[in-house]
Scaffold this active site. Structure first.
Site, PDB file in Angstrom:
ATOM      1  N   ASP A  11       9.388   1.754   9.084  1.00 25.51           N
ATOM      2  CA  ASP A  11       8.563   1.389   7.925  1.00 25.51           C
ATOM      3  C   ASP A  11       7.315   0.629   8.405  1.00 25.51           C
ATOM      4  OD1 ASP A  11       7.587   1.233   5.385  1.00 25.51           O
ATOM      5  OD2 ASP A  11       9.105  -0.129   4.611  1.00 25.51           O
ATOM      6  N   ASN A  40       1.495   7.342   0.567  1.00 21.19           N
ATOM      7  CA  ASN A  40       0.789   6.376  -0.307  1.00 21.19           C
ATOM      8  C   ASN A  40      -0.568   5.987   0.276  1.00 21.19           C
ATOM      9  OD1 ASN A  40       2.042   4.882   1.756  1.00 21.19           O
ATOM     10  ND2 ASN A  40       2.432   3.107   0.472  1.00 21.19           N
ATOM     11  N   HIS A  73       9.512   7.148   9.237  1.00 21.23           N
ATOM     12  CA  HIS A  73       8.908   6.318   8.196  1.00 21.23           C
ATOM     13  C   HIS A  73       7.794   5.426   8.727  1.00 21.23           C
ATOM     14  CE1 HIS A  73       9.948   3.830   4.369  1.00 21.23           C
ATOM     15  NE2 HIS A  73       8.656   3.747   4.653  1.00 21.23           N
TER      16      HIS A  73
HETATM   17  O1  DOR Z   1       6.988  -3.289   2.843  1.00 19.61           O
HETATM   18  C1  DOR Z   1       6.575  -2.206   2.434  1.00 19.61           C
HETATM   19  N1  DOR Z   1       5.315  -1.790   2.705  1.00 19.61           N
HETATM   20  N2  DOR Z   1       7.384  -1.466   1.707  1.00 19.61           N
HETATM   21  C2  DOR Z   1       6.968  -0.351   1.095  1.00 19.61           C
HETATM   22  O2  DOR Z   1       7.746   0.276   0.456  1.00 19.61           O
HETATM   23  C3  DOR Z   1       5.556   0.067   1.185  1.00 19.61           C
HETATM   24  C4  DOR Z   1       4.949  -0.443   2.400  1.00 19.61           C
HETATM   25  C5  DOR Z   1       3.452  -0.305   2.420  1.00 19.61           C
HETATM   26  O3  DOR Z   1       2.946   0.774   2.110  1.00 19.61           O
HETATM   27  O4  DOR Z   1       2.781  -1.279   2.786  1.00 19.61           O
HETATM   28 ZN    ZN Z   2       9.487   1.875   0.923  1.00 20.11          ZN
HETATM   29 ZN    ZN Z   3       7.443   2.535   3.638  1.00 20.58          ZN
END
Ligand code: DOR
Ligand code: ZN
Ligand code: ZN
Length: 421
Positions: free
Chosen positions: A304, A93, A59
């Site tokens: 993440d 994204n 992720h």
């Molecule tokens: O904290 C986050 N940032 N959570 C997400 O789900 C998206 C991500 C982002 O793309 O910055």
């Molecule tokens: Zn997320």
């Molecule tokens: Zn994410």
């Protein structure tokens, strides 16, 4: 070319190996593991370090194409190598969204040219991530995606999500779920509770996550899809994952370092570097996540990694984007906060950061047995140092961990026999 890694403590979950020995790499492949090998063209002394399969991050956000002022494939992959990662999955994204073969191909080609580590694109669940029309998973798979996800949000239309899950199940593509009921967020920016009250901002309750975790598990059960739950942050998520597994649902779950290293108690200000989605939760939630990791209910540690510009993160917490960088702090945060009695073992750490992620993807990685590709991390778990964002290879500097004293330094990262750090 023969490369020898000498005197390291080799930890390889696939063979349950945990011993001090030497690893010989030839032409990018693990050729031999034995205390007797002494000669090679190049030698790395790993004395006092652990030698593990290269870390795999399910992720990350590399912001490429379209948002490269935050990060690009090259800087993101350099950050990965710096953090001990040899394979990363990048979320869709981007701008445009990864919803067709053309964008997948762009990432695959750029990674081939510029990235020192393996970069596996994740395709979106719906076209444009608008939540209405499912993508052509077959086309995306042929182009090179490793999974599908709508990360950044949830597909709120359960009918659309079920259709995508059915297709994914048929094609054997994992579904990575960001669990957030958008109708319950209502402007929330941090966890609902004492801190949201103190800073006078709207809060995000646990139910925002839990309701979609429950729904997604039920949809996976019905469709037979392989479901991977991203960034679980609540106590009840852990309970539901446990029950779903007992029920035979094909579900795995990840926890991010910031969710076990910090609770809302550690929010010393309303600085936007404390803002991520899902948010930092209460001590009770953190303890449940750690217990879930220690009991192997939670399978994976992923970052993440969400880089944003300094200017964006300098905005008030209500306006700044969600997310913090993670690739270059994951190892020290895991070593510092999880590698202790009653938490997780070294073997579990390697399982959750490499072996299990490979299993989620169904790829032949996360294993440094003889004959496998030599993707390797060498880590000094006893080294103490201070996190310094200025040493990051990422364009992102957005982290609440800057200046923190930690243990666990990545010494080397090796990808297919090439030393990339
Ligand atoms: O904290 C986050 N940032 N959570 C997400 O789900 C998206 C991500 C982002 O793309 O910055
Ligand atoms: Zn997320
Ligand atoms: Zn994410």
């Amino acid at each position: 070319m023969k490369l020898l890694i000498k005197n390291g403590r080799v930890i390889n979950p696939a063979e349950k190996r945990d011993e001090v020995t030497n690893v010989l790499i030839e032409d990018g492949i693990v050729k031999e593991i034995s205390k007797d090998i002494t000669e090679a063209d190049k030698v790395i002394d790993a004395k006092g370090c652990i030698v593990t399969p290269g870390l795999i991050d399910l992720h990350v956000h590399f912001r490429d194409p379209g948002l490269t002022y935050k990060e690009d494939i090259e800087t993101g992959a350099n950050a990965a190598a710096n953090g001990g990662y040899t394979t990363v999955c990048c979320m869709p994204n981007t701008k445009p969204v990864v919803d067709c073969a053309e964008v997948v191909k762009y990432i695959v080609d750029k990674a081939k040219e510029k990235a020192p580590v393996n970069v596996l694109p994740v395709g979106s669940v719906t076209k444009g991530m608008i939540g209405k029309e499912v993508t052509d998973i077959e086309e995306l798979k042929a182009a090179g995606i490793c999974a599908i996800s709508e990360d950044g949000k949830s597909v709120m239309d359960s009918g659309v999500y079920r259709e995508a899950m059915k297709n994914a199940a048929k094609l054997g593509v994992p579904v990575m779920a960001h669990c957030e009921d958008i109708n319950l967020v209502q402007g929330g920016v941090i966890n609902l509770g004492e801190k949201s009250e103190r800073y006078g901002v709207k809060g995000i309750s646990n139910a925002v996550e839990d309701i979609i975790v429950a729904r997604d598990i039920l949809l996976a059960k019905e469709t037979g899809a392989t479901l991977h739950l991203c960034h679980c942050s609540t106590k009840d998520s852990v309970t539901m994952v446990k029950e779903a597994k007992e029920d035979g649902v094909k579900v795995t779950a990840e926890v991010c370092p910031h969710h076990f290293a910090m609770s809302t108690d550690d929010m010393t200000s309303d600085d936007a570097n404390f803002k991520m989605n899902p948010p930092l939760r209460t001590r009770e939630d953190v303890d449940a996540l750690i217990k879930g990791l220690s009991e192997d209910i939670m399978d994976v540690i992923s970052t993440d990694h969400a880089p944003h510009s300094a200017e964006e993160k300098a905005r008030p917490i209500t306006e700044a984007p969600f997310g913090i960088v993670g690739l270059e702090t994951a190892v020290p945060l895991t070593v510092t906060y999880l590698l202790k009695p009653g938490h997780i073992t070294l073997m579990q750490m390697v399982e959750k950061m490499s072996y299990n992620p490979a299993k989620v993807l169904g790829i032949e990685k996360g294993d440094i047995s003889v004959g496998k590709v030599a993707d390797i991390a060498i880590i000094d778990v006893n080294k103490e140092y201070t996190v310094d964002v200025n040493t990051f290879k990422s364009k992102g500097r957005n982290t609440p961990f800057d200046g923190m004293k930690v243990f666990g330094e990545v010494k080397h990262t090796i990808v297919a026999g090439n030393v990339v750090k």
